[in-house]
Design an enzyme around this catalytic site. Structure first.
Site, mmCIF file in Angstrom:
data_model
loop_
_atom_site.group_PDB
_atom_site.id
_atom_site.type_symbol
_atom_site.label_atom_id
_atom_site.label_comp_id
_atom_site.label_asym_id
_atom_site.label_seq_id
_atom_site.Cartn_x
_atom_site.Cartn_y
_atom_site.Cartn_z
ATOM 1 N N ASP A 13 0.813 -1.228 0.000
ATOM 2 C CA ASP A 13 0.000 0.000 0.000
ATOM 3 C C ASP A 13 0.841 1.269 0.000
ATOM 4 O OD1 ASP A 13 -2.287 -1.644 0.247
ATOM 5 O OD2 ASP A 13 -2.027 -1.703 2.420
ATOM 6 N N GLY A 40 -4.119 -4.108 -4.096
ATOM 7 C CA GLY A 40 -5.139 -3.101 -4.388
ATOM 8 C C GLY A 40 -4.458 -1.816 -4.768
ATOM 9 N N HIS A 41 -4.569 -1.452 -6.022
ATOM 10 C CA HIS A 41 -3.944 -0.209 -6.474
ATOM 11 C C HIS A 41 -5.028 0.778 -6.872
ATOM 12 C CE1 HIS A 41 -0.188 -2.708 -7.710
ATOM 13 N NE2 HIS A 41 -0.280 -2.515 -6.414
ATOM 14 N N GLN A 223 2.303 -5.936 -3.161
ATOM 15 C CA GLN A 223 2.632 -5.966 -1.728
ATOM 16 C C GLN A 223 3.982 -5.264 -1.482
ATOM 17 O OE1 GLN A 223 1.618 -9.368 -3.057
ATOM 18 N NE2 GLN A 223 -0.406 -8.513 -2.782
ATOM 19 N N ARG A 302 -10.382 -2.277 5.501
ATOM 20 C CA ARG A 302 -9.928 -2.267 6.900
ATOM 21 C C ARG A 302 -9.100 -1.008 7.183
ATOM 22 N NH1 ARG A 302 -6.787 -7.949 7.529
ATOM 23 N NH2 ARG A 302 -6.184 -7.469 5.398
ATOM 24 N N LEU A 331 3.848 12.824 0.762
ATOM 25 C CA LEU A 331 4.570 13.839 1.538
ATOM 26 C C LEU A 331 3.599 14.913 2.038
ATOM 27 C CD1 LEU A 331 7.398 14.851 2.437
ATOM 28 C CD2 LEU A 331 7.428 16.243 0.360
HETATM 29 P P1 IMP Z 1 -2.737 -12.637 1.907
HETATM 30 O O1 IMP Z 1 -1.794 -12.101 0.898
HETATM 31 O O2 IMP Z 1 -4.173 -12.362 1.573
HETATM 32 O O3 IMP Z 1 -2.468 -14.066 2.226
HETATM 33 O O4 IMP Z 1 -2.476 -11.843 3.269
HETATM 34 C C1 IMP Z 1 -1.268 -11.989 4.016
HETATM 35 C C2 IMP Z 1 -0.850 -10.663 4.642
HETATM 36 O O5 IMP Z 1 -0.456 -9.776 3.612
HETATM 37 C C3 IMP Z 1 -1.953 -9.938 5.412
HETATM 38 O O6 IMP Z 1 -1.369 -9.249 6.491
HETATM 39 C C4 IMP Z 1 -2.494 -8.954 4.402
HETATM 40 O O7 IMP Z 1 -3.091 -7.829 5.018
HETATM 41 C C5 IMP Z 1 -1.211 -8.569 3.690
HETATM 42 N N1 IMP Z 1 -1.421 -8.099 2.319
HETATM 43 C C6 IMP Z 1 -1.637 -8.846 1.214
HETATM 44 N N2 IMP Z 1 -1.739 -8.063 0.124
HETATM 45 C C7 IMP Z 1 -1.562 -6.797 0.545
HETATM 46 C C8 IMP Z 1 -1.518 -5.544 -0.125
HETATM 47 O O8 IMP Z 1 -1.642 -5.421 -1.346
HETATM 48 N N3 IMP Z 1 -1.286 -4.458 0.674
HETATM 49 C C9 IMP Z 1 -1.103 -4.558 2.003
HETATM 50 N N4 IMP Z 1 -1.130 -5.702 2.667
HETATM 51 C C10 IMP Z 1 -1.353 -6.816 1.942
#
Ligand code: IMP
Length: 429
Positions: A13, A40-41, A223, A302, A331
């Site tokens: 993010d 999520g972009h 991620q 969330r 910033l």
């Molecule tokens: P999963 O990728 O759904 O298995 O989630 C594993 C962990 O990665 C969790 O803490 C999610 O909140 C985090 N996570 C997965 N994708 C993203 C993302 O695109 N942005 C932020 N956190 C992510």
């Protein structure tokens, strides 16, 4: 340079969608190579907001196409939903290309994700519950269903029957949940495969050919480093390699192909889900950052956990991904703050350390060592040149770059494409 990667250098993010959208206008191809619709972009184009989860952000601007590489896990329902949304807004999606080796997320993966999380109770990872982890589990167990398998009716049938047998044992006997029926999945997913067919190719060949012809290729990381399965805060991580090395295996190209790795960070830090977060702010300063920056998950909605900028994490990210250019986003959030803190090191059991401990117990005991810098009052959202930023903003940026040991390439002062200050063109690094 022809191969530029954009990777998250915190817990995801970081605003990578904006960076990749900005860079993809000069690229022939924009490639995703890890993760799935857990990403999520959010991209703002001329006041229109697009939320992208699976399709590369480069679909808007990359000249020859947007590519989903073999390292990505694909939920076809989500993918076709996203495509339909884009088409509704008049975006040309015909240049999407999907790897024949990418793995498919099936309904049992999503349920398994949910059941596993429920069973873990307060030890849950806080996943996005999109079936990402179970799909990668099946890939590593060599029972996964790839795009090419989905296209062959008999292969798909055989694999789905065999997998359902195992999954239904697990669901009914371990989790006490209902079994899934073959007929409820097969026809629908076979049809998805047929609909997908026109986009499917060997994307490794496509991208290596493009690079052989000196075409510009942008690699969009999903991620962030601290969520990497090997280098992140395991087990509170995602199930793929989010670091630059994951790009090479996730598209099928040599490590020496990648010229430039841009690490994207925010002026502060956020994290979604559970797990250690040394600079987390659980006070009104954290609330103020969250509300000012609208720090709520794109996928799950969330509220994100918020903390100060952590240069220990950034140096870790620099090392494991070979980051040679830094893009700092958001910033503008600090306009009107009195001071900003940056963690320069950690203190662990009375000793100052400059590394990310592997042991979670140690990491939970780490206390950030902070440096405090004055903030600024000016609204900086319309600033176009670095020189025109307030002195204190420049001092903050200079210190961040110095502590991380990487030059800044872009600074973002607002969500729009235009609200980007370019210090160095990443394509010319
Ligand atoms: P999963 O990728 O759904 O298995 O989630 C594993 C962990 O990665 C969790 O803490 C999610 O909140 C985090 N996570 C997965 N994708 C993203 C993302 O695109 N942005 C932020 N956190 C992510």
């Amino acid at each position: 340079m022809t191969a530029v990667a954009v990777v998250g250098s915190q817990w995801g993010d970081e605003g990578k969608g904006k960076n990749t959208d900005f860079l993809s206008k000069d690229a022939s191809f924009a490639v995703r190579s890890n993760g799935g619709n857990n990403a999520g972009h959010t991209i703002d184009i001329d006041g229109q907001e697009f939320k992208m989860r699976l399709i590369p952000s480069g679909i808007f601007a990359a000249g020859k196409g947007a590519v989903i590489g073999n390292g990505v896990v694909i939920n076809p329902e989500v993918m076709f939903g996203e495509l339909a949304n884009l088409e509704k807004s008049g975006i040309d999606t015909s240049k999407l290309r999907i790897s024949n080796r990418a793995h498919i997320i099936l309904p049992y993966h999503i349920l398994q994700d949910k059941y596993q999380e429920e069973a873990k109770g307060d030890k849950k990872i806080g996943t996005t519950q999109n079936g990402i982890g179970p799909c990668y589990m099946d890939k590593a167990s060599r029972i996964g269903i790839r795009v090419c398998d989905l296209l062959e009716k008999d292969t798909f049938e055989e694999k789905l029957r065999a997998n359902l047998k195992v999954k239904n044992e697990l669901f009914t006997k371990v989790y006490g949940k209902p079994a899934l029926k073959f007929e409820d999945i097969f026809d629908q997913y076979y049809e998805y495969g047929q609909k997908m067919k026109k986009y499917v190719t060997d994307t490794s060949v496509l991208i290596n050919d493009a690079l052989d012809h000196n075409e510009k290729v942008l690699f969009e990381g999903a991620q962030g480093t601290m969520l990497d399965i090997d280098e992140g805060t395991y087990p509170y991580v995602t199930s793929s390699n989010t670091i630059s090395g994951g790009i090479c295996s996730g598209i099928g190209m040599g490590a020496n192909r990648l010229n430039t790795v841009i690490g994207v960070c925010k002026a502060y830090t956020t994290r979604v889900g559970e797990g250690p977060f040394p600079t987390e702010l659980l006070d009104e300063v954290g609330d103020r950052i969250r509300e000012t920056a609208h720090e709520y998950g794109t996928v799950t909605g969330r509220p994100r956990r918020v903390g100060w900028f952590d240069s220990v994490a950034l140096r870790h990210a620099k090392r494991v991904s070979g980051i040679n250019g830094l893009s700092l986003n958001l910033l503008d959030v600090f306009s009107g703050f009195d001071t900003i803190k940056i963690a320069t090191a950690y203190e662990l059991d009375g000793k100052k350390i400059d590394y990310y401990p592997a042991s979670l117990k140690e990491l939970y005991r780490c206390k950030p060592v902070y440096e405090e810098l004055p903030a600024w009052n000016e609204d900086i959202t319309q600033v176009k040149n670095y020189e025109d930023l307030p002195e204190n903003a420049k001092k903050f940026l200079h210190r961040v770059s110095e502590l991380v040991g990487v030059p800044l390439v872009t600074v973002s002062v607002g969500p729009d494409r235009e609200q980007t200050i370019v210090l160095k063109n990443p394509w010319e690094l």
